[in-house]
Design an enzyme around this catalytic site. Structure first.
Site, short mmCIF file in Angstrom:
data_model
loop_
_atom_site.label_atom_id
_atom_site.label_comp_id
_atom_site.label_asym_id
_atom_site.label_seq_id
_atom_site.Cartn_x
_atom_site.Cartn_y
_atom_site.Cartn_z
N ASP A 104 1.94 6.65 0.24
CA ASP A 104 1.12 5.67 -0.49
C ASP A 104 1.51 5.60 -1.96
OD1 ASP A 104 -0.30 5.67 1.93
OD2 ASP A 104 -2.18 5.26 0.87
N ASP B 162 -0.64 -6.66 3.73
CA ASP B 162 -0.82 -5.58 4.70
C ASP B 162 -1.74 -4.50 4.12
OD1 ASP B 162 0.10 -4.20 7.22
OD2 ASP B 162 0.75 -2.73 5.74
N GLU C 186 -5.28 -8.29 5.27
CA GLU C 186 -5.68 -7.50 6.43
C GLU C 186 -6.78 -6.55 5.98
OE1 GLU C 186 -3.70 -4.52 9.76
OE2 GLU C 186 -3.02 -4.43 7.68
N ASN D 12 0.83 -1.20 0.00
CA ASN D 12 0.00 0.00 0.00
C ASN D 12 0.86 1.25 0.00
OD1 ASN D 12 -2.64 1.52 0.63
ND2 ASN D 12 -1.27 2.16 2.28
N HIS E 61 -6.80 -0.68 1.83
CA HIS E 61 -6.43 0.73 1.67
C HIS E 61 -5.67 1.01 0.37
CE1 HIS E 61 -8.04 1.72 5.49
NE2 HIS E 61 -7.24 0.90 6.14
#
Length: 522
Positions: free
Chosen positions: A199, A229, A274, A138, A233
């Site tokens: 990001d 992970d 996640e 991410n 997002h």
């Protein structure tokens, strides 16, 4: 419109993949299909074990756990009965935890070398143990060469990150609750976790292509899959869009493409994500794009039910899990490296810890254990105190003990592998017994879940069925003996197949359970 948009995005993502990579995200085998697992191997438990390498076992005397230390302790993991291990980040990083990567194709030199990883993989596979590694894509570290080049608009890496434009709300809150935009000279970049974790922009084709290549690289080294992970997002960046269906669709399209590319390289790859959501229905769409996602709502409820000695909301939650999550594919757990350890959440109550473990390890799916959980290690926030050295010896300064940080939890010498190894009544022995149950009765791992209505809230009860078995799992959550009338739909369960306490028995149509006991009836 939503489905057509999703299909268009998936097609666009696939167009950026290397030649020959297919899209078959829903067609995968379970982790038990590993090619290195001997055909004559005993039934699998389906249990995974999370390891923070820095805290695990030190073989070179520098006080930091290393990959050779993981290899050194594989027999311990084999004796516990786990089928797989998840290595927290092993890439180079400026932080102790590793969740800000500076080189995606290298091993953290504090942990060893690529050759050390190869030895670990070979030794683990020889024992029928799979190995997945954290893949943190991410964001990168702000010290990654990509980001160091990114501030210059003429550099191609500028497009690899997200930069604020003229109309950007620089005060916007990130999806994780902090500041979303961070200043770099006159520019502002997106970093939803911290300013040190900028990001990546997955709308840039070169980013998608590179992440696919990184995944294929590690699979070629022999890794069996990835823990992904911050999986939700990739596109879900802001608090204001946390429940926006468009963000979900974009995330799922990316991970579907990634899964398809990984399956093309390795058909039995295992991807667990996640995804921090509160309801099973919010987790359900991720099955297919990924093999599994961690069941955060169930983790919280298992601990609460054990602590309060009442099933509480567990019954309704498990019914929703049964309705939303594919049979045998849930990824339940009790705590991980971001949460206070289970024994601390339970205020050190050993009986409640046993109850929580018993519920976790008799639920279908692929449960995850956090290192040291099986010993009863404690740990409260801040985060470094959740990741303290594994307790191998009664003496915390014994050989191989990691010294990366001082102990804060106050665990005594009895909370150690050495102390519990020969104790038939230890928490370690209980974990081994429960994991062995899953190997003896695969229905505990793969069964279809059904939750009967049992009025006694001091009991946690569920049924599991597969082609060859039909069992009833019952846990006494309380400190007092309990009974369960085996009538109506439960009348067919008359025989105790497995029991944590010899006092668990069926008599006169009733199940009698001692305090904190667990049984499996058939």
């Amino acid at each position: 419109m939503g489905l057509r948009w999703l299909a268009m995005l998936a097609a666009a993502l696939l167009a950026a993949l290397p030649p020959g990579v297919g899209f078959a995200a829903s067609d995968y085998r379970s982790p038990e299909g590993h090619a290195n697992t001997p055909a004559s191997a005993p039934s699998r438990s389906g249990v995974w074990y999370e390891i923070f390498v820095r805290a695990w076992y030190d073989t070179d005397g520098d006080g930091i756990g290393d990959l050779n230390g993981v290899t050194e302790k594989l027999d311990y993991l084999k004796s516990l009965g786990v089928d797989g291990i998840w290595l927290m980040p092993i890439n180079p990083s400026p932080s102790y935890h590793g969740y800000d990567v500076t080189d995606y194709r290298a091993v953290n030199p504090q942990y060893g070398t690529l050759a050390d990883l190869h030895r670990l993989l070979e030794a683990a596979h020889a024992r029928g143990i799979r190995v997945i590694m954290d893949l943190v894509v991410n964001h990168t570290s702000d010290r990654h060469p990509w980001f160091l080049a990114a501030p210059y608009p003429a550099d191609p890496h500028h497009a690899w990150y997200s930069w604020a434009g003229p109309g950007t709300d620089l005060d916007a809150r990130s999806a994780t609750g902090g500041q979303a935009w961070h200043a770099l000279g006159k520019q502002h970049y997106l970093g939803i976790f911290t300013s040190g974790m900028p990001d990546l922009d997955f709308d840039t084709p070169a980013v998608r292509k590179e992440i696919i290549a990184i995944g294929r690289y590690w699979l070629a080294q022999g890794v069996d899959g990835f823990r992904l992970d911050a999986a939700r997002h990739i596109y879900d960046d802001f608090a204001a869009t946390a429940d926006d269906p468009a963000m979900l669709h974009r995330n799922l399209a990316w991970w579907s493409a990634f899964h398809g590319a990984m399956k093309a390289a390795r058909p039995d790859v295992y991807l667990v994500g996640e995804v921090t959501r509160d309801e099973p229905k919010q987790l359900a769409p991720w099955y297919g794009p990924l093999n599994a996602v961690f069941d955060f709502p169930l983790a919280a409820q298992l601990v609460e039910s054990a602590r309060n000695e009442r099933s509480g909301k567990l019954v309704e939650l498990l019914k929703r899990v049964a309705a939303e999550i594919p049979a045998g594919q849930d990824a339940p757990f009790l705590s991980n490296h971001d949460q206070e350890r289970v024994m601390s959440q339970l205020d050190g109550n050993a009986q409640h810890m046993r109850t929580a473990a018993a519920m976790l390890l008799t639920l279908p799916g692929r449960p995850f254990i956090y290192y040291g959980e099986e010993l009863g290690m404690r740990g409260r926030k801040p985060d470094p105190d959740l990741r303290e050295p594994m307790r191998w010896h009664r003496d915390p300064h014994g050989p191989g003990e990691s010294r990366w940080k001082r102990f804060s939890a106050g665990d005594g010498p009895d909370v150690s592998a050495d102390a519990e190894e020969g104790d038939a009544h230890s928490l370690l022995a209980r974990y081994r017994m429960l994991i062995d149950w899953r190997r003896e009765l695969p229905v505990l791992r793969d069964g279809v879940l059904h939750v009967p209505d049992v009025p006694n809230r001091r009991l946690a009860t569920w049924e599991l069925t597969d082609a060859g078995h039909d069992v009833l799992v019952v846990h006494n959550l309380s400190r007092k003996p309990q009974t369960l009338k085996l009538g109506g739909p439960l009348a067919r369960f008359r025989q105790v197949r497995l029991a944590s306490d010899p006092g668990g028995r069926v008599a006169a149509g009733q199940l009698q359970l001692p305090a904190y006991a667990s049984v499996v009836l058939q």
